[in-house]
Scaffold this motif. Structure first.
Motif, PDB file in Angstrom:
ATOM      1  N   GLN A   1      -5.101  -4.578   7.564  1.00  0.00           N
ATOM      2  CA  GLN A   1      -6.369  -5.063   7.607  1.00  0.00           C
ATOM      3  C   GLN A   1      -7.207  -4.207   8.505  1.00  0.00           C
ATOM      4  OE1 GLN A   1      -8.225  -7.457   5.449  1.00  0.00           O
ATOM      5  NE2 GLN A   1      -9.778  -6.066   6.391  1.00  0.00           N
TER       6      GLN A   1
ATOM      7  N   SER B   1     -13.843  -4.186   3.334  1.00  0.00           N
ATOM      8  CA  SER B   1     -13.589  -4.994   2.302  1.00  0.00           C
ATOM      9  C   SER B   1     -12.203  -5.218   1.630  1.00  0.00           C
ATOM     10  CB  SER B   1     -14.746  -4.846   1.167  1.00  0.00           C
ATOM     11  OG  SER B   1     -14.800  -3.711   0.723  1.00  0.00           O
ATOM     12  N   THR B   2     -11.421  -4.178   1.698  1.00  0.00           N
ATOM     13  CA  THR B   2     -10.213  -4.250   0.978  1.00  0.00           C
ATOM     14  C   THR B   2      -9.053  -3.889   1.782  1.00  0.00           C
ATOM     15  OG1 THR B   2      -9.068  -3.438  -0.960  1.00  0.00           O
ATOM     16  CG2 THR B   2     -10.381  -1.930   0.074  1.00  0.00           C
ATOM     17  N   GLU B   3      -7.971  -4.063   1.691  1.00  0.00           N
ATOM     18  CA  GLU B   3      -6.692  -3.800   2.606  1.00  0.00           C
ATOM     19  C   GLU B   3      -6.070  -2.671   1.855  1.00  0.00           C
ATOM     20  OE1 GLU B   3      -3.930  -7.002   2.998  1.00  0.00           O
ATOM     21  OE2 GLU B   3      -5.471  -8.250   4.164  1.00  0.00           O
ATOM     22  N   ALA B   4      -5.501  -1.835   2.684  1.00  0.00           N
ATOM     23  CA  ALA B   4      -4.697  -0.789   2.191  1.00  0.00           C
ATOM     24  C   ALA B   4      -3.853  -0.225   3.391  1.00  0.00           C
ATOM     25  CB  ALA B   4      -5.720   0.387   1.969  1.00  0.00           C
TER      26      ALA B   4
ATOM     27  N   TRP C   1      -5.217   5.179   4.893  1.00  0.00           N
ATOM     28  CA  TRP C   1      -6.965   5.698   4.619  1.00  0.00           C
ATOM     29  C   TRP C   1      -7.437   7.073   4.811  1.00  0.00           C
ATOM     30  CZ3 TRP C   1     -10.493   2.447   2.554  1.00  0.00           C
ATOM     31  CH2 TRP C   1     -10.269   1.057   2.389  1.00  0.00           C
TER      32      TRP C   1
ATOM     33  N   ASP D   1      -2.108   2.393  -5.434  1.00  0.00           N
ATOM     34  CA  ASP D   1      -3.191   1.553  -6.011  1.00  0.00           C
ATOM     35  C   ASP D   1      -4.291   1.914  -4.832  1.00  0.00           C
ATOM     36  OD1 ASP D   1      -4.928  -0.263  -6.812  1.00  0.00           O
ATOM     37  OD2 ASP D   1      -4.080  -1.923  -5.892  1.00  0.00           O
TER      38      ASP D   1
ATOM     39  N   THR E   1      -8.547   2.878  -4.021  1.00  0.00           N
ATOM     40  CA  THR E   1      -9.886   2.296  -3.874  1.00  0.00           C
ATOM     41  C   THR E   1     -10.856   3.165  -2.979  1.00  0.00           C
ATOM     42  OG1 THR E   1      -9.103   0.023  -3.872  1.00  0.00           O
ATOM     43  CG2 THR E   1     -11.309   0.323  -3.148  1.00  0.00           C
TER      44      THR E   1
ATOM     45  N   ILE F   1     -14.584   3.505  -1.228  1.00  0.00           N
ATOM     46  CA  ILE F   1     -15.761   2.757  -0.491  1.00  0.00           C
ATOM     47  C   ILE F   1     -16.730   3.783  -0.005  1.00  0.00           C
ATOM     48  CG2 ILE F   1     -16.575   1.130   1.008  1.00  0.00           C
ATOM     49  CD1 ILE F   1     -13.783  -0.098   1.036  1.00  0.00           C
TER      50      ILE F   1
ATOM     51  N   GLN G   1     -18.085  -0.046  -4.096  1.00  0.00           N
ATOM     52  CA  GLN G   1     -16.758   0.121  -4.149  1.00  0.00           C
ATOM     53  C   GLN G   1     -16.554   0.393  -5.478  1.00  0.00           C
ATOM     54  OE1 GLN G   1     -14.705  -2.863  -1.680  1.00  0.00           O
ATOM     55  NE2 GLN G   1     -12.952  -2.662  -3.202  1.00  0.00           N
TER      56      GLN G   1
ATOM     57  N   PRO H   1     -12.537   1.601  -7.918  1.00  0.00           N
ATOM     58  CA  PRO H   1     -11.305   2.061  -7.930  1.00  0.00           C
ATOM     59  C   PRO H   1     -10.912   3.474  -8.111  1.00  0.00           C
ATOM     60  CG  PRO H   1     -11.727   0.951  -9.984  1.00  0.00           C
ATOM     61  CD  PRO H   1     -12.892   0.838  -9.238  1.00  0.00           C
TER      62      PRO H   1
END
Length: 428
Positions: free
Chosen positions: A87, A107-110, A113, A135, A137, A139, A151, A153
């Motif tokens: 997070q 707004s998303t977990e990864a 980055w 997976d 994403t 933003i 945001q 994919p």
């Protein structure tokens, strides 16, 4: 934080490329290291009075953070706590003082980055490695306020026209390609899901070509800004065996693993230019006026890009990187010491100068290289590479840096002994 990345203004945490293309690490020798340290001290002593103290900003960056410096803003992606390291939050600090500007949760977990600026936006791509692959994403947030814009994919690549290429899927899943307007994420063009491998051609201004290599079918070259097909041809080896593709400037190289040959095609028309037989290729590199192949016999070959003829070859160098008519090459070896670099004449392979052991970083603008290595008495030595003269000009010794450095335009970001990260102004 992981090893620094050349050519990007981002300190990445995760399996990203090392500084400069695919560099094997080089062995250090104690005597050589001692001589290098002595020469450094003599150089600094000969300069007379110590250089003026450089402006430094301490950033409240935690371990595992990604950092981008864009003009008057330092942007940090960092964990929000210790219980869930995936997070993250996005925080911005004003430069040159380092005052907080804004922060916002992602707004998303990864787990990993990356971030880069695009006009008035910051584009962030996060990805998680799982059993099905990555997976990803992307933003987009407002650079001035951190406000969320959109945001979608996929991972993002900047195109030469200012739009964004988003790629999702791949590996064990079909790839989905679409180009969006960065202002609001509106789709400009897209392709149906494909099982083709996708290779972008990256330029200094962004991606301008896409090469699609399906498992059983003709190779396509597309204009990345419109999606239009520029060329289509069946380039599979005659025996249907394994092959690989490499994109170097205006050439597409087809590496036939079975016959041990390399065939070069013009990228936009897929017209055959030349063929080089009897060579096993690990990878290819753009080396300025020559094309470099790293062979399976641990040899570096320099080819004429127009004819494929070998200009010179050597088993002394692990890889090379071109700057005008010179090459920066590293000495083959292993271990955790900094790479040992030499300067070569690109057309002849003749050794022009020995630079010694450094971690080298390319500045965001142009081909200027900054050299960094640890000082034997603490801190790091910072220099500037002069490829024409074959020398490293010492700029400073930063006593409050311990390593883990990254050159970001005209600034140097390094970890400090107390665990924070500091930003030094290198000058222009």
């Amino acid at each position: 934080m992981s090893d620094p990345v050349i050519d990007l203004g981002v300190l990445r945490h995760g399996p990203d490329p090392d500084p400069l293309p695919r560099p094997p690490r080089a062995n250090g020798r104690q005597l050589r290291a001692a001589l290098v340290a002595l020469l450094t001290l003599l150089t600094l002593a000969a300069a007379g009075a110590p250089p003026p103290r450089r402006a430094v900003v301490t950033l409240p960056v935690r371990s595992g953070a990604d950092v981008l410096v864009d003009g008057d803003l330092a942007v940090v992606i960092e964990p929000t706590g210790t219980s869930n390291l995936q997070q993250r939050r996005l925080a911005a600090y004003r430069l040159p003082g380092g005052e907080p500007a804004w922060q916002t949760p992602l707004s998303t977990e990864a787990r990993y980055w990356g971030v880069f600026p695009l006009g008035e936006l910051l584009i962030l791509t996060g990805f998680e490695i799982g059993p099905q692959g990555r997976d990803m994403t992307t933003i987009a947030v407002d650079r001035a306020t951190g406000a969320y814009r959109w945001q979608q994919p996929g991972s993002a690549d900047r195109l030469v026209d200012g739009n964004l290429l988003l790629r999702s899927g791949g590996e064990s899943e079909p790839s989905v390609l679409r180009v969006v307007d960065p202002c609001c994420g509106t789709v400009r063009w897209q392709l149906p899901a494909t099982t083709a491998a996708v290779i972008p051609r990256e330029t200094e201004r962004g991606v301008d070509r896409l090469i699609l290599n399906p498992p059983n079918g003709p190779i396509e070259v597309r204009d990345a800004t419109t999606g239009a097909v520029l060329a289509r041809a069946d380039l599979l080896p005659a025996d249907g065996g394994r092959f690989g593709l490499e994109v170097l400037d205006d050439l597409l190289l087809v590496v036939d693993r079975g016959s041990g040959s390399v065939t070069a095609y013009g990228l936009d028309q897929l017209d055959r230019r030349w063929i080089r037989p009897n060579v096993t290729v690990d990878f290819a590199m753009n080396c300025g006026p020559v094309l470099c192949l790293r062979t399976g016999s641990n040899q570096l070959q320099a080819l004429d890009p127009a004819t494929g003829e070998v200009r010179w070859s050597s088993n002394r160098w692990g890889w090379a990187w071109g700057v005008e008519d010179r090459l920066l090459a590293n000495v083959l070896g292993g271990g955790d010491s900094p790479d040992r670099f030499v300067v070569l004449d690109a057309l002849t392979g003749q050794e022009v100068a020995v630079l010694g052991q450094w971690d080298l970083y390319r500045r965001d603008q142009g081909d200027q290289l900054t050299a960094v290595r640890k000082h034997p008495d603490g801190g790091v030595v910072v220099g500037e590479v002069d490829m024409r003269a074959g020398t490293v000009r010492i700029l400073d010794v930063l006593r409050d840096a311990r390593g883990e450095c990254q050159v970001i335009d005209y600034r140097l970001l390094c970890a400090s002994p107390n665990g924070s990260y500091r930003l030094w102004q290198l000058g222009r």
